[in-house]
Design a protein around this motif. Structure first.
Motif, PDB file in Angstrom:
ATOM      1  N   GLN A  47       0.823  -1.209   0.000  1.00 15.14           N
ATOM      2  CA  GLN A  47       0.000   0.000   0.000  1.00 15.14           C
ATOM      3  C   GLN A  47       0.860   1.262   0.000  1.00 15.14           C
ATOM      4  OE1 GLN A  47      -3.597   0.207   0.120  1.00 15.14           O
ATOM      5  NE2 GLN A  47      -3.150  -1.838  -0.669  1.00 15.14           N
ATOM      6  N   LEU A  48       0.472   2.255  -0.779  1.00 16.87           N
ATOM      7  CA  LEU A  48       1.078   3.579  -0.664  1.00 16.87           C
ATOM      8  C   LEU A  48       0.341   4.325   0.451  1.00 16.87           C
ATOM      9  CD1 LEU A  48       1.794   5.169  -4.148  1.00 16.87           C
ATOM     10  CD2 LEU A  48       3.200   3.645  -2.775  1.00 16.87           C
ATOM     11  N   PRO A  49       1.079   5.069   1.275  1.00 15.95           N
ATOM     12  CA  PRO A  49       0.393   5.774   2.372  1.00 15.95           C
ATOM     13  C   PRO A  49      -0.625   6.791   1.871  1.00 15.95           C
ATOM     14  CG  PRO A  49       2.743   5.645   2.790  1.00 15.95           C
ATOM     15  CD  PRO A  49       2.541   5.150   1.380  1.00 15.95           C
ATOM     16  N   MET A  50      -0.263   7.574   0.821  1.00 16.71           N
ATOM     17  CA  MET A  50      -1.165   8.672   0.447  1.00 16.71           C
ATOM     18  C   MET A  50      -2.278   8.196  -0.472  1.00 16.71           C
ATOM     19  SD  MET A  50       1.964   8.806  -1.044  1.00 16.71           S
ATOM     20  CE  MET A  50       2.842   9.172  -2.554  1.00 16.71           C
ATOM     21  N   ALA A  51      -3.331   9.031  -0.536  1.00 19.02           N
ATOM     22  CA  ALA A  51      -4.505   8.671  -1.327  1.00 19.02           C
ATOM     23  C   ALA A  51      -4.521   9.395  -2.668  1.00 19.02           C
ATOM     24  CB  ALA A  51      -5.788   8.986  -0.557  1.00 19.02           C
ATOM     25  N   HIS A  52      -3.623  10.364  -2.839  1.00 14.16           N
ATOM     26  CA  HIS A  52      -3.454  11.059  -4.115  1.00 14.16           C
ATOM     27  C   HIS A  52      -2.114  11.766  -4.029  1.00 14.16           C
ATOM     28  CE1 HIS A  52      -4.390  14.771  -2.045  1.00 14.16           C
ATOM     29  NE2 HIS A  52      -5.513  14.220  -1.600  1.00 14.16           N
ATOM     30  N   GLU A  53      -1.749  12.526  -5.065  1.00 15.90           N
ATOM     31  CA  GLU A  53      -0.408  13.108  -5.076  1.00 15.90           C
ATOM     32  C   GLU A  53      -0.411  14.623  -5.034  1.00 15.90           C
ATOM     33  OE1 GLU A  53       2.031  11.299  -8.173  1.00 15.90           O
ATOM     34  OE2 GLU A  53       2.861   9.990  -6.629  1.00 15.90           O
ATOM     35  N   LEU A  54      -1.416  15.216  -4.415  1.00 13.91           N
ATOM     36  CA  LEU A  54      -1.377  16.663  -4.244  1.00 13.91           C
ATOM     37  C   LEU A  54      -0.294  16.958  -3.211  1.00 13.91           C
ATOM     38  CD1 LEU A  54      -2.718  19.309  -5.121  1.00 13.91           C
ATOM     39  CD2 LEU A  54      -4.174  19.132  -3.101  1.00 13.91           C
ATOM     40  N   PRO A  55       0.756  17.711  -3.602  1.00 17.43           N
ATOM     41  CA  PRO A  55       1.862  17.934  -2.665  1.00 17.43           C
ATOM     42  C   PRO A  55       1.366  18.602  -1.393  1.00 17.43           C
ATOM     43  CG  PRO A  55       2.461  18.649  -4.888  1.00 17.43           C
ATOM     44  CD  PRO A  55       0.998  18.335  -4.916  1.00 17.43           C
ATOM     45  N   GLY A  56       2.005  18.235  -0.308  1.00 18.67           N
ATOM     46  CA  GLY A  56       1.702  18.891   0.961  1.00 18.67           C
ATOM     47  C   GLY A  56       0.523  18.320   1.717  1.00 18.67           C
TER      48      GLY A  56
END
Lengths: 811, 332
Positions: free
Chosen positions: A350-359
């Motif tokens: 699993q990747l921790p984030m749910a999308h790649e919007l920085p910050g």
């Protein structure tokens, strides 16, 4: 069999004069310059041949498993170029076929070499269509914009963590829902980004043609494709477009061209207009990927049944596993539950984030968008089908790499070179910033032969499975399955006659008895250098929706042993304990309720092995299993600190993983076709007769026989029979008179709402039906209702007929 | 502009121009009107030039060129200068809109005339010699010359006879390894344990005794997901059955039940339909690949031919320090 005529194929709008007329002529394989294929006598695959090529020596009606990668980036992708990748489409196809190619080091120099020990059977280069031309102009010293600041940004070699500037400046338009049509420099005098894009597109086509094996050896199939890259707010709504043959649009429309038409409706529209409806013999499927980074927006509710059907038709597959994480399901071991699941095996990659919007920090499992995960989307699809009559999310599975190094199929956990150019080009980089990534997966298709038509047909009918990178061979069937047994060598042949393979749709069988599922798997045989891992167990994952509209899921262990005690030796990572070479089960759903729509897919788990990161860490002298890990990491350097993340410190990461397979689901619809009986009796020329009884579980909600025509179509690779029952004509009882060409037609509705359509043709010519055992499809459609039922019909004497339980062969 | 209707901006024009360029490219004396202001036919490469080439190389590769790479750098620099001068000799700098726009823009930057008067700006920039010194114009002209020399021409498309001859010369590129096509009956190691070998031999004997044809063999043995039939090279078969399988069946007789042969999963009683020797496929099956490589080689060869002619018109004057590493002159 049909071989399409050659076509000029140039729409004036995008007249592709850029590439010379010569290369256009070359890319067209027709014109009698390649001998048309001749398949072996009496072998009919359920698809049309659209290209000229030699017949494959390994053609088999009961299909082979072919391993491929449908997601490969090369230097033509702006981000890959920024990351230092210089391999092009030719290099990518060469790599897929087993040749070594150079890959970038941490300074973007091409000093490293990568290769795979087992070539792929098929591959598609899928570069980001956005900026094909811009990247080309910026990388060619003779171009008028070569010295433009944006071009210099693209080319310059910078440390990975500083690349974000170039990446953002290049790719920011992809994040806009209303983007400018191109980068600024494309408006400069004498600069023609579109023309450059077309020439890159032609290069990609030429590379695919050169790699495609059109000989009878059928060693490798290349597909022409591209990635359509839409990222509003960092949400990956990315899709790969894979073309069936060399008849492709003149211009690959990316986000900048299609955004105005909607997301994702714009890419559907472009593919429909420039390919499916272009009259050129073009055909394509669209494969969404990285829903795990879509912020829940990859699959939104359709507005109506028509849009649901459109999505089902355009997007038969989804990429469930790749370098940027797994998208099956998600479980957070720190809190002890998952995103609408209790399945603990969903901690996998699993990747921790749910999308790649920085910050934005990674969300908690409660805030995690549940439709990032495919299992939830499949469940919601059932719910939507309940409401709309059409399941918009009826897709099968593919795995791929998403490599940005032109290294498709580079999926071994050991010695992984990374996949993101200089970003993960060294052990330190891999562990410091990319520890949640993985080498990616493979797409596996069940196809009669290794050719474009055969593999594409498998993609379209969803007879595919995904792996996390290894190569187990897995069959999965559902249906009546009478006579299918793990004790019989004819398991596969029998299952094709009495059930549907992965990707298919079932209606009720028998007297509302439970559906049966048959799964047969063997382990990855591996290579002498890297032996395959034993299998641990086979699971069937079921999702369903109840009468109240609530969705549910349950995972059943159906073969193997979860407690087989296998593990790894923490010192050497060698496997400890044994699993199975092969696993087989014929399983009946003990909780089956014929009124509840459901899906079932098989998940096959291997015994535990060391994760790639564990191997990298150990090579750097840092042992994730050791109590001294932190001290070792301190000595090895700050970038190795992540080596010591422990299972009780992290929701997902683990030094040991279980590689796995996900088969495409099989769906159960109460209104699906449950059974087809009857068959064709061949008589003297022109006097063949087809009798059919088509049994539906329940009357479909989307079909109003008073208002909608009902069409019945019977086909193999050709159309055998098409009958239209006009609106209002199908009342219970005999139709009098029957529709033209029929001697009898009768419609019966039972007390439980189940319906049977019976018909018998007047004597006629049915010689287009091949008189050998092969797949025959029966399709019913009317209103928003559509149901397909495909089984292998058996040829015997003058009969070609589906096999029923009564005619069971006890050979 | 609506996203769907980005029109190509007449790229065909570029190529019509390129086509006309080729006319006379390789022949002495037809290089258009004499340009008295053209520099001599000596290409000078100073030590400073060389230092710059080495530096560019280092930036691109991360290390300095070795002796052979340095020779190559000098050759490339010479060739580029030759192409550049030949482009000027053909008046390309006056005919290409990209170059003219660039000059006008440079003229505008330098305030050489009123904004908007493209022609005046261009002429003024040209008068200052910017067509000679601007690296962008230079690279663009060199690129177009390269393109013109190497792109396939309609006349390059091979005749049937040429293609056959070419294929005959390069058959080795297309040799396909030996292949085997087989049907097998599988017996799983996991199921039969210690009896596996014995069960397999009995099965082989029974299949032989009863004369079971391969088409009916699926009734026997254990289910095998990859299927009862396989065809491929040794490497392909090993990918299905595990390493060593192909070698083990290599010597088996055709059209009879043989084995058992071990795989990664157990034992297989095998019916070899045929072993096929290595072969070169017929031209028609690989035609597209062969035409591609024919045209690519044809383009590369013509580029070399033309380049050789052009090179002979110039000579290289290299600084002493360069001559020590590289070469002191070229084929002229």
């Amino acid at each position: 069999m049909t071989v399409l005529p050659c076509h000029s194929g140039q729409r004036p709008r995008r007249a592709a004069q850029v590439a010379s007329a010569l290369s256009a002529a070359l890319l067209c394989s027709c014109g009698g310059r390649v001998a048309p294929a001749t398949t072996g006598a009496a072998l009919t695959a359920p698809w049309q041949r659209t290209e000229a090529r030699e017949a494959c020596a390994d053609f088999d009606l009961f299909r082979h498993a072919y391993f491929g990668d449908l997601h490969i980036h090369t230097r033509y992708s702006a981000d890959a170029y920024i990351f230092g990748t210089r391999g092009d489409a030719r290099d990518a196809y060469a790599f897929a076929r087993g040749a070594p190619i150079p890959v970038a080091d941490e300074r973007e120099q091409q000093t490293r070499t990568a290769t795979i020990d087992r070539p792929l059977d098929f591959a598609a280069v899928t570069d980001h269509a956005e900026y094909f031309g811009e990247v080309d102009l910026c990388s060619r010293p003779g171009s008028p914009v070569y010295d433009d600041a944006l071009c210099q940004l693209l080319r310059q070699s910078e440390p990975p963590r500083e690349q974000v500037i170039a990446t953002v400046r290049w790719l920011s338009l992809l994040g806009s829902r209303d983007p400018r049509p191109s980068l600024d420099f494309c408006a400069s005098p004498g600069v023609d980004c579109d023309a450059a894009a077309v020439s890159v597109w032609k290069e990609i086509q030429a590379a695919a043609e050169e790699a495609y094996d059109r000989t009878s050896a059928c060693t490798f199939t290349s597909f022409i494709g591209y990635e359509h890259t839409t990222s509003p707010g960092g949400r990956h709504l990315h899709r790969n477009v894979i073309f069936r043959n060399d008849r492709v649009p003149d211009f690959p429309e990316g986000h900048l061209e299609t955004a105005a038409d909607g997301i994702p409706q714009g890419v559907w529209k472009a593919v429909e207009r420039d390919c499916l409806q272009a009259g050129t013999g073009c055909d394509a499927v669209i494969i969404p990927h990285n829903s795990n980074l879509s912020g829940g927006e990859q699959w939104l509710d359709p507005i109506d049944a028509a849009e649901a059907q459109r999505r089902q038709d355009r997007e038969p597959l989804a990429e469930i596993h790749q370098q940027k994480g797994n998208s099956e399901c998600r479980f957070d071991r720190m809190v002890g539950y998952g995103s609408d699941t209790e399945d603990e095996l969903c901690v996998f990659e699993q990747l921790p984030m749910a999308h790649e919007l920085p910050g934005t920090p990674p969300p908690s499992i409660d805030a995690y968008p549940r439709r990032n995960m495919i299992r939830n989307v499949l469940k919601d699809g059932l719910q939507l089908e309940q409401r709309l009559g059409v399941n918009p999310f009826q897709f099968g599975f593919a795995g791929s790499t998403d490599t940005h190094n032109a290294t498709g199929g580079n999926v071994a956990e050991s010695g992984w070179e990374g996949g993101q150019g200089n970003n993960d080009a060294s052990p330190g980089r891999q562990i410091a910033d990319y520890v949640y990534r993985n080498p990616g997966g493979l797409a596996v298709v069940w196809a009669e032969e290794n050719s474009r038509d055969a593999i594409f047909a498998a993609l379209r009918r969803r007879e595919t499975y995904a792996t996390s990178g290894t190569r187990p061979i897995v069959r999965f069937f559902g249906g009546d399955l009478s006579g299918v047994s793990c004790e019989r060598g004819d398991f596969v042949e029998r299952a094709y006659k009495t059930g549907t393979p992965m990707g298919g749709v079932l209606g009720p069988v028998g007297d509302h008895r439970s559906l049966r599922f048959a799964v047969l798997a063997v382990k990855d045989p591996g290579t002498p250098q890297v032996p395959g891992t034993d299998l641990q167990r086979v699971q069937i994952v079921k999702g369903w929706v109840d009468r109240s509209g609530a969705t549910h899921e349950k995972v059943f262990d159906v073969a193997g042993d979860a407690a087989n005690g296998a593990s790894v030796d923490p010192a050497s990572c060698a496997p400890v304990g044994e699993g199975a070479d092969e696993l087989c089960a014929v399983w009946e759903d003990p909780e089956f309720d014929p009124s509840q729509r459901a899906f079932y897919y098989a998940r096959v788990l291997e015994n535990p092995t060391c994760r790639w990161s564990t191997l990298v860490c150990k090579s750097a002298g840092v042992d994730p299993f050791s109590s001294a890990c932190s001290e070792q990491a301190a000595r090895a350097g700050a970038e190795f600190a992540n080596c010591c993340i422990r299972e009780n410190d992290d929701p997902f990461l683990s030094p040991v993983v279980q590689e796995r397979v996900w088969t495409s689901p099989i769906w159960y619809r109460p209104e699906g076709i449950g059974e087809v009986t009857g068959g064709i009796s061949f008589g003297p020329p022109g006097s063949d007769v087809l009798e059919l009884a088509v049994r539906l579980g329940q009357r479909p909600a989307g079909l109003d026989l008073a208002r909608h025509d009902l069409q019945l179509r019977v086909s193999d690779d050709d159309e055998i029979l098409r009958v239209v029952f006009p609106a209002g004509s199908l009342m219970p009882g005999n139709l009098s008179p029957p529709p033209p060409g029929l001697r009898m037609a009768r419609f019966e509705v039972g007390p439980g709402g189940e319906a049977v359509l019976r018909l018998e043709t007047a004597p006629r010519d049915l010689s287009r039906a091949n008189r050998s055992t092969h797949a025959v499809q029966v399709e019913l459609s009317g209103g928003s209702y559509r149901a397909i039922y495909t089984r292998f019909w058996e040829a015997s004497g003058d009969r070609l007929a589906p096999v029923t339980g009564e005619s069971e062969d006890q050979g | 502009m609506s996203a769907g209707v980005k029109l190509l901006r007449q790229p065909a024009l570029h190529f019509a121009l390129l086509g006309s360029l080729l006319y006379g490219l390789g022949s002495r004396g037809s290089a258009g009107p004499a340009r008295p202001e053209l520099p001599s036919r000596v290409v000078s490469l100073t030590a400073a030039d060389m230092q710059q080439l080495r530096e560019e190389f280092r930036r691109a590769t991360g290390h300095l060129p070795d002796a052979a790479q340095q020779v190559r750098l000098i050759e490339q620099a010479f060739d580029q200068e030759v192409l550049y001068r030949e482009a000027l000799a053909r008046g390309l700098d006056r005919r290409l809109s990209v170059v003219r726009d660039r000059l006008a823009r440079l003229g505008g930057f330098l305030g050489l005339g009123p904004a908007g008067d493209q022609e005046l700006l261009e002429d003024s920039a040209r008068a200052l010699g910017l067509a000679r010194t601007d690296p962008v114009i230079r690279r663009h002209l060199v690129y177009l010359m390269e393109l013109a020399m190497s792109r396939p021409l309609p006349g390059d498309f091979p005749t049937e006879g040429q293609l056959e001859a070419y294929y005959a010369q390069h058959r080795d590129r297309h040799v396909q390894p030996p292949r085997t096509r087989l049907t097998h009956v599988f017996l799983a190691r996991d199921r039969h344990g210690a009896h596996l070998e014995e069960v397999a031999r009995r099965l082989r004997d029974e299949l032989q005794r009863r004369g079971v044809p391969p088409s009916e063999a699926q009734r026997y043995g254990d289910p095998f997901p990859a299927g009862a039939r396989a065809a491929g090279s040794h490497a392909q078969l090993d990918r299905i059955f595990g390493a060593g399988f192909a070698q083990a069946i290599e010597a088996l007789p055709e059209r009879t039940w043989a084995g058992p042969v071990p795989s990664a999963y157990g034992l297989h009683v095998v019916w070899i339909h045929e072993h096929t020797a290595a072969r070169v496929p017929p031209l028609r099956a690989v035609r597209n690949q062969v035409v591609h490589s024919y045209l690519r080689e044809r383009g590369a060869a013509r580029r070399e031919e033309i380049m050789a002619v052009l090179r002979r018109r110039y000579s290289l004057a290299a600084g002493a320090s360069i001559a020590a590493d590289g070469r002191s002159g070229t084929g002229g």
